[in-house]
Design a protein around this motif. Structure first.
Motif, PDB file in Angstrom:
ATOM      1  N   GLY A  71       0.816  -1.209   0.000  1.00 21.09           N
ATOM      2  CA  GLY A  71       0.000   0.000   0.000  1.00 21.09           C
ATOM      3  C   GLY A  71       0.849   1.259   0.000  1.00 21.09           C
ATOM      4  O   GLY A  71       0.541   2.235  -0.701  1.00 21.09           O
ATOM      5  N   GLN A  74       2.459   1.685  -3.485  1.00 17.65           N
ATOM      6  CA  GLN A  74       1.511   2.076  -4.527  1.00 17.65           C
ATOM      7  C   GLN A  74       0.712   3.329  -4.154  1.00 17.65           C
ATOM      8  O   GLN A  74      -0.164   3.746  -4.903  1.00 17.65           O
ATOM      9  CB  GLN A  74       0.556   0.907  -4.803  1.00 17.65           C
ATOM     10  N   LYS A  75       1.013   3.875  -2.989  1.00 24.08           N
ATOM     11  CA  LYS A  75       0.329   5.068  -2.481  1.00 24.08           C
ATOM     12  C   LYS A  75      -1.175   4.847  -2.302  1.00 24.08           C
ATOM     13  O   LYS A  75      -1.980   5.750  -2.497  1.00 24.08           O
ATOM     14  CB  LYS A  75       0.581   6.266  -3.399  1.00 24.08           C
ATOM     15  N   TYR A  76      -1.513   3.622  -1.927  1.00 24.94           N
ATOM     16  CA  TYR A  76      -2.892   3.329  -1.548  1.00 24.94           C
ATOM     17  C   TYR A  76      -2.981   3.536  -0.034  1.00 24.94           C
ATOM     18  O   TYR A  76      -2.780   2.617   0.751  1.00 24.94           O
ATOM     19  CB  TYR A  76      -3.259   1.887  -1.915  1.00 24.94           C
ATOM     20  N   TRP A  77      -3.263   4.763   0.363  1.00 25.26           N
ATOM     21  CA  TRP A  77      -3.134   5.132   1.766  1.00 25.26           C
ATOM     22  C   TRP A  77      -4.129   4.395   2.666  1.00 25.26           C
ATOM     23  O   TRP A  77      -3.795   4.012   3.791  1.00 25.26           O
ATOM     24  CB  TRP A  77      -3.292   6.643   1.924  1.00 25.26           C
ATOM     25  N   LYS A  79      -5.428   1.455   2.151  1.00 27.16           N
ATOM     26  CA  LYS A  79      -4.960   0.068   2.233  1.00 27.16           C
ATOM     27  C   LYS A  79      -3.796  -0.048   3.214  1.00 27.16           C
ATOM     28  O   LYS A  79      -3.760  -0.967   4.047  1.00 27.16           O
ATOM     29  CB  LYS A  79      -4.538  -0.405   0.851  1.00 27.16           C
ATOM     30  N   SER A  80      -2.865   0.881   3.120  1.00 32.64           N
ATOM     31  CA  SER A  80      -1.705   0.834   4.012  1.00 32.64           C
ATOM     32  C   SER A  80      -2.109   1.144   5.454  1.00 32.64           C
ATOM     33  O   SER A  80      -1.551   0.569   6.399  1.00 32.64           O
ATOM     34  CB  SER A  80      -0.629   1.812   3.539  1.00 32.64           C
TER      35      SER A  80
END
Length: 218
Positions: A71, A74-77, A79-80
């Motif tokens: 996350g 991939q800059k999926y905040w 998700k992270s």
């Protein structure tokens, strides 16, 4: 962040699995240390339970840590954030279980050590740390355990192991030793009598057995 952008899938998997293994393996070692300090018939169950628990921890923490790294890369905040929160939750649980296991291990060591301060021994008698009656048995055998604590241990029912330790302890009050020698149950009585015969008060003649093998003050 530059390093995270360059993070490959296999690298994220490797980092997550390795990190999770270190956490779960450390927790397993700390949780099973008590079986080395106090070997018991239930030790195998404790080890197996801890092995299963920490194997599951390793797997779920690996997934959570992997998705956290992925996350971030991939800059999926969201998700992270979710996976990071789950990772912290799992790590916190492992830490809590490990600290509890360390407290139990330290308590067992202290309970058996004659140099442990009497206040500490008295407090251990009221500690709710689990692991059966082993803590009580060690306190009952410790010559430094305060008399009031020994009396409290004697009041605990259905703990023949604790009673045997009390019977051998020179610090146990005479009144309790005499009561122990009157135990009716044949199997328990035989074990208690053997322990009483090894008590320094009996050996040095302060207490003696009468014809019925009941202790009397000399």
């Amino acid at each position: 962040m530059t390093l995270l952008k360059k993070l490959r899938l296999w690298q994220a998997v490797l980092i997550a699995v390795a990190f999770s293994f270190v956490v779960s393996y450390t927790a397993f070692n700390l949780q099973t240390r008590v079986t080395e300090i106090a070997p018991d018939a239930q030790s195998g169950i404790v080890i197996m339970y801890s092995l299963i628990l920490n194997t599951v921890l390793w797997l779920v923490l690996s997934f959570a840590a992997f998705y956290f790294l992925q996350g971030l890369a991939q800059k999926y905040w969201f998700k992270s954030f979710v996976s990071g929160a789950l990772s912290l939750l799992f790590i916190g649980y492992a830490g809590y279980m490990s600290v509890s296991a360390m407290q139990l291990s330290n308590a067992l060591i202290a309970a058996a050590d004659p140099s442990t301060p009497s206040q500490r021994l008295a407090s251990l008698a009221d500690a709710k740390l689990g692991y059966g009656y082993e803590l009580d048995n060690r306190l009952a055998a410790n010559p430094s355990t305060p008399v009031d604590t020994l009396r409290a241990l004697y009041q605990r029912e259905n703990q023949i192991g604790t009673d045997i330790k009390l019977a051998r302890n020179a610090n146990t009050p005479n009144s309790i030793l005499i009561e122990l020698s009157k135990r009716k149950d044949t199997n328990q009585r035989n074990a208690i009598i053997r322990a009483l015969e090894a008590n320094p008060k009996v050996i040095n003649g302060e207490l003696r057995f009468d014809a019925a093998m009941t202790l009397q003050v000399k």
